[in-house]
Design a protein around this motif. Structure first.
Motif, mmCIF file in Angstrom:
data_model
loop_
_atom_site.group_PDB
_atom_site.id
_atom_site.type_symbol
_atom_site.label_atom_id
_atom_site.label_comp_id
_atom_site.label_asym_id
_atom_site.label_seq_id
_atom_site.Cartn_x
_atom_site.Cartn_y
_atom_site.Cartn_z
ATOM 1 N N LEU A 225 -2.135 -5.510 9.769
ATOM 2 C CA LEU A 225 -0.769 -4.982 9.706
ATOM 3 C C LEU A 225 0.248 -6.046 9.319
ATOM 4 C CD1 LEU A 225 -0.628 -2.659 12.845
ATOM 5 C CD2 LEU A 225 -0.778 -1.960 10.455
ATOM 6 N N PHE A 226 0.102 -7.252 9.850
ATOM 7 C CA PHE A 226 1.123 -8.277 9.669
ATOM 8 C C PHE A 226 0.856 -9.230 8.504
ATOM 9 C CE2 PHE A 226 1.333 -7.837 14.523
ATOM 10 C CZ PHE A 226 2.131 -6.714 14.434
ATOM 11 N N LEU A 227 -0.411 -9.346 8.079
ATOM 12 C CA LEU A 227 -0.742 -10.295 7.014
ATOM 13 C C LEU A 227 -1.331 -9.638 5.768
ATOM 14 C CD1 LEU A 227 -2.302 -13.138 9.192
ATOM 15 C CD2 LEU A 227 -0.024 -13.087 8.158
ATOM 16 N N GLY A 228 -1.702 -8.374 5.857
ATOM 17 C CA GLY A 228 -2.223 -7.686 4.686
ATOM 18 C C GLY A 228 -3.704 -7.391 4.769
ATOM 19 N N GLU A 229 -4.174 -6.659 3.763
ATOM 20 C CA GLU A 229 -5.550 -6.165 3.785
ATOM 21 C C GLU A 229 -6.596 -7.270 3.626
ATOM 22 O OE1 GLU A 229 -4.036 -5.753 -0.427
ATOM 23 O OE2 GLU A 229 -3.256 -5.155 1.512
ATOM 24 N N ALA B 29 -5.934 -1.135 7.697
ATOM 25 C CA ALA B 29 -4.674 -1.386 8.420
ATOM 26 C C ALA B 29 -3.714 -2.152 7.527
ATOM 27 C CB ALA B 29 -4.943 -2.160 9.707
ATOM 28 N N GLY B 30 -4.224 -3.130 6.817
ATOM 29 C CA GLY B 30 -3.370 -3.901 5.907
ATOM 30 C C GLY B 30 -2.959 -3.112 4.692
ATOM 31 N N PHE B 31 -3.877 -2.308 4.187
ATOM 32 C CA PHE B 31 -3.608 -1.543 2.974
ATOM 33 C C PHE B 31 -2.562 -0.453 3.210
ATOM 34 C CE2 PHE B 31 -4.686 1.667 -0.255
ATOM 35 C CZ PHE B 31 -4.577 0.881 -1.388
ATOM 36 N N TYR B 32 -2.670 0.244 4.328
ATOM 37 C CA TYR B 32 -1.767 1.367 4.589
ATOM 38 C C TYR B 32 -0.577 1.024 5.473
ATOM 39 C CZ TYR B 32 -5.157 4.479 2.492
ATOM 40 O OH TYR B 32 -5.989 5.088 1.615
ATOM 41 N N GLY B 33 -0.699 -0.030 6.290
ATOM 42 C CA GLY B 33 0.333 -0.236 7.292
ATOM 43 C C GLY B 33 1.143 -1.492 7.186
ATOM 44 N N ARG B 34 1.064 -2.214 6.090
ATOM 45 C CA ARG B 34 1.731 -3.515 5.993
ATOM 46 C C ARG B 34 3.218 -3.429 6.319
ATOM 47 N NH1 ARG B 34 0.945 -8.986 3.746
ATOM 48 N NH2 ARG B 34 2.932 -9.849 4.295
ATOM 49 N N VAL B 35 3.913 -2.440 5.809
ATOM 50 C CA VAL B 35 5.361 -2.363 6.026
ATOM 51 C C VAL B 35 5.689 -1.662 7.333
ATOM 52 C CG1 VAL B 35 7.511 -1.451 5.099
ATOM 53 C CG2 VAL B 35 5.819 -2.420 3.558
ATOM 54 N N LYS B 36 5.122 -0.499 7.561
ATOM 55 C CA LYS B 36 5.466 0.279 8.758
ATOM 56 C C LYS B 36 4.849 -0.276 10.025
ATOM 57 C CE LYS B 36 6.346 4.463 6.274
ATOM 58 N NZ LYS B 36 5.789 5.594 5.622
ATOM 59 N N PRO C 111 7.084 1.059 16.855
ATOM 60 C CA PRO C 111 6.565 2.435 16.728
ATOM 61 C C PRO C 111 5.439 2.547 15.687
ATOM 62 C CG PRO C 111 8.950 2.466 16.789
ATOM 63 C CD PRO C 111 8.542 1.028 16.687
ATOM 64 N N GLY C 112 5.580 1.830 14.573
ATOM 65 C CA GLY C 112 4.516 1.839 13.573
ATOM 66 C C GLY C 112 3.230 1.235 14.112
ATOM 67 N N TYR C 113 3.381 0.131 14.847
ATOM 68 C CA TYR C 113 2.222 -0.509 15.466
ATOM 69 C C TYR C 113 1.546 0.451 16.439
ATOM 70 C CZ TYR C 113 -0.398 -3.798 18.419
ATOM 71 O OH TYR C 113 -1.374 -4.443 19.126
ATOM 72 N N TYR D 205 -0.659 2.983 14.514
ATOM 73 C CA TYR D 205 -1.907 2.398 14.025
ATOM 74 C C TYR D 205 -2.803 1.952 15.176
ATOM 75 C CZ TYR D 205 -0.125 2.654 9.331
ATOM 76 O OH TYR D 205 0.358 3.117 8.148
ATOM 77 N N PHE D 206 -2.215 1.475 16.246
ATOM 78 C CA PHE D 206 -3.000 1.056 17.400
ATOM 79 C C PHE D 206 -3.671 2.263 18.052
ATOM 80 C CE2 PHE D 206 -3.183 -0.668 21.868
ATOM 81 C CZ PHE D 206 -4.225 -1.535 21.620
ATOM 82 N N GLY D 207 -2.951 3.369 18.176
ATOM 83 C CA GLY D 207 -3.547 4.591 18.713
ATOM 84 C C GLY D 207 -4.711 5.072 17.863
ATOM 85 N N LEU D 208 -4.542 5.023 16.547
ATOM 86 C CA LEU D 208 -5.636 5.407 15.644
ATOM 87 C C LEU D 208 -6.827 4.462 15.785
ATOM 88 C CD1 LEU D 208 -3.623 6.337 12.426
ATOM 89 C CD2 LEU D 208 -4.812 7.901 13.982
ATOM 90 N N SER D 209 -6.545 3.172 15.986
ATOM 91 C CA SER D 209 -7.650 2.217 16.130
ATOM 92 C C SER D 209 -8.391 2.418 17.452
ATOM 93 C CB SER D 209 -7.153 0.779 16.007
ATOM 94 O OG SER D 209 -6.384 0.410 17.124
ATOM 95 N N LEU D 210 -7.695 2.884 18.491
ATOM 96 C CA LEU D 210 -8.375 3.186 19.754
ATOM 97 C C LEU D 210 -9.315 4.380 19.597
ATOM 98 C CD1 LEU D 210 -5.546 2.629 22.398
ATOM 99 C CD2 LEU D 210 -7.512 1.159 21.915
ATOM 100 N N VAL D 211 -8.890 5.371 18.832
ATOM 101 C CA VAL D 211 -9.768 6.509 18.541
ATOM 102 C C VAL D 211 -10.973 6.029 17.730
ATOM 103 C CG1 VAL D 211 -9.932 8.711 17.297
ATOM 104 C CG2 VAL D 211 -7.911 8.211 18.692
ATOM 105 N N TYR D 212 -10.714 5.177 16.743
ATOM 106 C CA TYR D 212 -11.772 4.594 15.917
ATOM 107 C C TYR D 212 -12.773 3.842 16.792
ATOM 108 C CZ TYR D 212 -13.616 1.675 12.034
ATOM 109 O OH TYR D 212 -14.397 1.041 11.116
#
Length: 181
Positions: free
Chosen positions: A60-64, A100-107, A112-114, A117-124
């Motif tokens: 998320l913070f450094l890119g894909e 995470a880097g590809f889709y979430g770099r900005v948001k 709230p954006g984190y 993505y964090f909730g989705l990663s917990l499901v993953y």
């Protein structure tokens, strides 16, 4: 003594090398904490997945590219130190960090954006744990797996992930050269 100035490409390589070394040291620390310390002192009866938190943050913070590489190396480290049998984590963490880097770099930079993505990663992660359980044991009682493994693991990882959001974002911003913002 002569003083030599580094050109822009050399400075960039030097900064990249320093960033890779610092991120790798943090990864080793997180993997050791996950496989050693939290193995003896679990949170809510489960070991939090610190590697997942770092891989998601790196993506998320450094890119894909950073997310994918940290995911690959983190998966290899976790599997080599704390697992046996089937080895899927390097591929799964790589995919998590990359996407995470590809889709979430900005948001993903915002809290709230984190959280999304964090909730989705917990499901993953819950899906990964379920796959591992089904591949390891002959019969799996899903309700017991949910109650005794998936929920405690998700809760422990969620607590640690929420506590590490600001420090990891600040660390990644420093690595990325955006420390003042």
């Amino acid at each position: 003594m002569a003083s030599y100035e580094l050109g822009p490409a050399a400075r960039s390589r030097k900064k990249l090398t320093a960033s890779v070394i610092l991120l790798s040291l943090l990864l080793v620390l997180f993997v050791l904490l996950q496989t050693s310390f939290f193995g003896f002192y679990p949170i809510f009866g489960a070991v939090p997945d610190l590697t997942l938190v770092l891989v998601l943050s790196a993506g998320l913070f450094l890119g894909e590219k950073a997310g994918g590489l940290i995911g690959l190396f983190g998966g290899i480290l976790v599997e080599s130190l704390g697992s046996f049998g089937i080895t899927l984590l390097p591929l799964l963490y790589f995919l998590l960090g990359f996407f995470a880097g590809f889709y979430g770099r900005v948001k993903g930079e915002t809290f709230p954006g984190y959280l999304i993505y964090f909730g989705l990663s917990l499901v993953y992660r819950a899906i990964i744990t379920t796959v591992y359980a089904n591949m390891t044991y002959q019969s799996v009682n899903f309700l017991k797996l949910l109650w005794y493994t998936l929920l405690p693991e998700a809760l422990a990882t969620a607590v640690v992930g929420l506590l590490l959001f600001l420090p990891l974002r600040a660390f990644c911003r420093r690595l990325d050269g955006r420390g003042g913002r």
